[in-house]
Design a protein around this motif. Sequence first.
Motif, PDB file in Angstrom:
ATOM      1  N   ALA A  73      10.500  20.183 -13.820  1.00 51.89           N
ATOM      2  CA  ALA A  73      11.362  21.211 -14.394  1.00 51.89           C
ATOM      3  C   ALA A  73      10.723  22.586 -14.305  1.00 51.89           C
ATOM      4  CB  ALA A  73      11.668  20.877 -15.858  1.00 51.89           C
ATOM      5  N   SER A  74      11.542  23.609 -14.162  1.00 51.60           N
ATOM      6  CA  SER A  74      11.020  24.965 -13.972  1.00 51.60           C
ATOM      7  C   SER A  74      10.226  25.461 -15.172  1.00 51.60           C
ATOM      8  CB  SER A  74      12.162  25.929 -13.649  1.00 51.60           C
ATOM      9  OG  SER A  74      13.126  25.932 -14.696  1.00 51.60           O
ATOM     10  N   ASP A  75      10.555  24.983 -16.386  1.00 52.38           N
ATOM     11  CA  ASP A  75       9.790  25.441 -17.543  1.00 52.38           C
ATOM     12  C   ASP A  75       8.444  24.726 -17.670  1.00 52.38           C
ATOM     13  OD1 ASP A  75      10.643  22.938 -18.393  1.00 52.38           O
ATOM     14  OD2 ASP A  75      11.449  23.641 -20.309  1.00 52.38           O
ATOM     15  N   SER A  76       8.156  23.830 -16.728  1.00 52.29           N
ATOM     16  CA  SER A  76       6.870  23.124 -16.708  1.00 52.29           C
ATOM     17  C   SER A  76       5.970  23.618 -15.583  1.00 52.29           C
ATOM     18  CB  SER A  76       7.108  21.613 -16.567  1.00 52.29           C
ATOM     19  OG  SER A  76       7.768  21.095 -17.701  1.00 52.29           O
ATOM     20  N   ILE A  77       6.240  24.832 -15.068  1.00 49.26           N
ATOM     21  CA  ILE A  77       5.493  25.381 -13.932  1.00 49.26           C
ATOM     22  C   ILE A  77       4.951  26.756 -14.282  1.00 49.26           C
ATOM     23  CG2 ILE A  77       5.642  26.141 -11.528  1.00 49.26           C
ATOM     24  CD1 ILE A  77       7.954  24.181 -11.172  1.00 49.26           C
ATOM     25  N   LEU A  78       3.651  26.926 -14.062  1.00 47.61           N
ATOM     26  CA  LEU A  78       3.021  28.236 -14.240  1.00 47.61           C
ATOM     27  C   LEU A  78       2.314  28.627 -12.948  1.00 47.61           C
ATOM     28  CD1 LEU A  78       2.054  30.651 -15.962  1.00 47.61           C
ATOM     29  CD2 LEU A  78       0.071  29.252 -16.612  1.00 47.61           C
ATOM     30  N   PRO A  79       2.794  29.666 -12.245  1.00 43.34           N
ATOM     31  CA  PRO A  79       2.079  30.143 -11.053  1.00 43.34           C
ATOM     32  C   PRO A  79       0.845  30.950 -11.464  1.00 43.34           C
ATOM     33  CG  PRO A  79       4.403  30.819 -11.059  1.00 43.34           C
ATOM     34  CD  PRO A  79       4.072  30.385 -12.438  1.00 43.34           C
ATOM     35  N   LEU A  80      -0.218  30.775 -10.696  1.00 44.49           N
ATOM     36  CA  LEU A  80      -1.455  31.511 -10.924  1.00 44.49           C
ATOM     37  C   LEU A  80      -2.042  31.923  -9.581  1.00 44.49           C
ATOM     38  CD1 LEU A  80      -3.108  29.289 -13.688  1.00 44.49           C
ATOM     39  CD2 LEU A  80      -2.195  31.605 -14.006  1.00 44.49           C
ATOM     40  N   ALA A  81      -3.116  32.682  -9.626  1.00 45.79           N
ATOM     41  CA  ALA A  81      -3.757  33.161  -8.396  1.00 45.79           C
ATOM     42  C   ALA A  81      -4.665  32.075  -7.827  1.00 45.79           C
ATOM     43  CB  ALA A  81      -4.538  34.432  -8.671  1.00 45.79           C
ATOM     44  N   GLY A  82      -4.061  30.980  -7.404  1.00 45.21           N
ATOM     45  CA  GLY A  82      -4.799  29.873  -6.805  1.00 45.21           C
ATOM     46  C   GLY A  82      -5.107  28.784  -7.820  1.00 45.21           C
ATOM     47  N   ALA A  83      -5.328  27.560  -7.328  1.00 49.08           N
ATOM     48  CA  ALA A  83      -5.747  26.481  -8.217  1.00 49.08           C
ATOM     49  C   ALA A  83      -7.059  26.819  -8.901  1.00 49.08           C
ATOM     50  CB  ALA A  83      -5.866  25.179  -7.428  1.00 49.08           C
ATOM     51  N   GLN A  84      -7.884  27.626  -8.239  1.00 49.74           N
ATOM     52  CA  GLN A  84      -9.161  28.017  -8.841  1.00 49.74           C
ATOM     53  C   GLN A  84      -8.949  28.785 -10.144  1.00 49.74           C
ATOM     54  OE1 GLN A  84     -12.276  27.101  -7.894  1.00 49.74           O
ATOM     55  NE2 GLN A  84     -12.917  28.064  -9.809  1.00 49.74           N
ATOM     56  N   ALA A  85      -7.922  29.611 -10.194  1.00 51.58           N
ATOM     57  CA  ALA A  85      -7.636  30.331 -11.438  1.00 51.58           C
ATOM     58  C   ALA A  85      -7.321  29.361 -12.555  1.00 51.58           C
ATOM     59  CB  ALA A  85      -6.475  31.303 -11.228  1.00 51.58           C
ATOM     60  N   ALA A  86      -6.605  28.290 -12.238  1.00 43.63           N
ATOM     61  CA  ALA A  86      -6.298  27.273 -13.249  1.00 43.63           C
ATOM     62  C   ALA A  86      -7.571  26.569 -13.709  1.00 43.63           C
ATOM     63  CB  ALA A  86      -5.311  26.261 -12.679  1.00 43.63           C
ATOM     64  N   ILE A  87      -8.483  26.297 -12.773  1.00 42.53           N
ATOM     65  CA  ILE A  87      -9.736  25.627 -13.120  1.00 42.53           C
ATOM     66  C   ILE A  87     -10.565  26.502 -14.054  1.00 42.53           C
ATOM     67  CG2 ILE A  87     -11.924  24.776 -12.154  1.00 42.53           C
ATOM     68  CD1 ILE A  87     -10.302  23.920  -9.669  1.00 42.53           C
TER      69      ILE A  87
END
Length: 324
Positions: free
Chosen positions: A67-81
């Motif tokens: 679902a779209s409300d379960s998605i957060l874009p970030l500046a690469g997977a590294q930013a999420a890490i």
Amino acid sequence: MVKRDHGGNLDAARAEYGGSDWIDLSTGINRRPWPVPAIPAEAWTALPTEGARRALVEAASAAYGVASDSILPLAGAQAAIQLYPRLGVPGVARVLCPTYNEHAASLTAQGWQVEPVEGLRGLGGADLAVVVNPNNPDGRCWTPEALEGLARKVGLLVVDESFADPQPELSVAASVSERLIVLRSFGKFYGLAGARLGFVLGAPPLLDRLREMAGPWSVSGPALEIGARALRDRDWQQETTERLAADADRLDRLALRAGWALVGGTPLFRTYATPDAEAAQIHLARRAIWTRRFPYSRTWLRLGLPDGADWGRVEQAFSEWRPA
């Protein structure tokens, strides 16, 4: 402090061996990227808009089946890490190893007690657990059912699916919850690592906290535009998946003839057991082909997949390999 070593360090290769016409196989980045079209000038000149962000999220929702409300874009997977270790009070974090070293490094930096474990069962009972699926660098895979079961036994399970695009059957994206988040990389499969785009998939309350940490404009305008278009390009995705599978088989045959054994891999990279990884890396580097070895293994060497004119040079280099 956890040592942070990575592929992609082509400057170091050039400094040591010279030359300019290098084939960089030290990462798992697709060397035939999605063809970037002309980008509207506004994507470069204006701050990223909410409309562009929504377009990317909708494309990611269709691509990943969440679902779209379960998605957060970030500046690469590294930013999420860098961010997810801040979701909870630091406790015991267990990381399925060997794997991408940034998980342990980021957790340690935030005060977590990091325990490397070798099997999925060893992760149970952790306050936070990390599984890279498929794993980097050995290509081990776990079924969604196994990971969903594990999520019930830990405080928070982080599944890094950075290399999962060619193997969508492995994804647990449809099962994200407040106890299970998924990290996705855009740059690897699409061959556009410089765009710096990735995603966290998870329950909206967790994403709200991560969004607050990331701040406004966490993804550039051009990355929003490129990502939205590429994630909708089903024909390119299918053709690329088929090509990568064939090229992985081709590289495996070259390595086998050279006397190397397949440790494992994905359709984006292959890891081999060589007689001597340092000697093998030097042999290829002297032919301007850069690869990745690992501080914990004297034999493992990882190669991304060649493309196009790369193959002739890689085949010649393998044919000239003579173990000491």
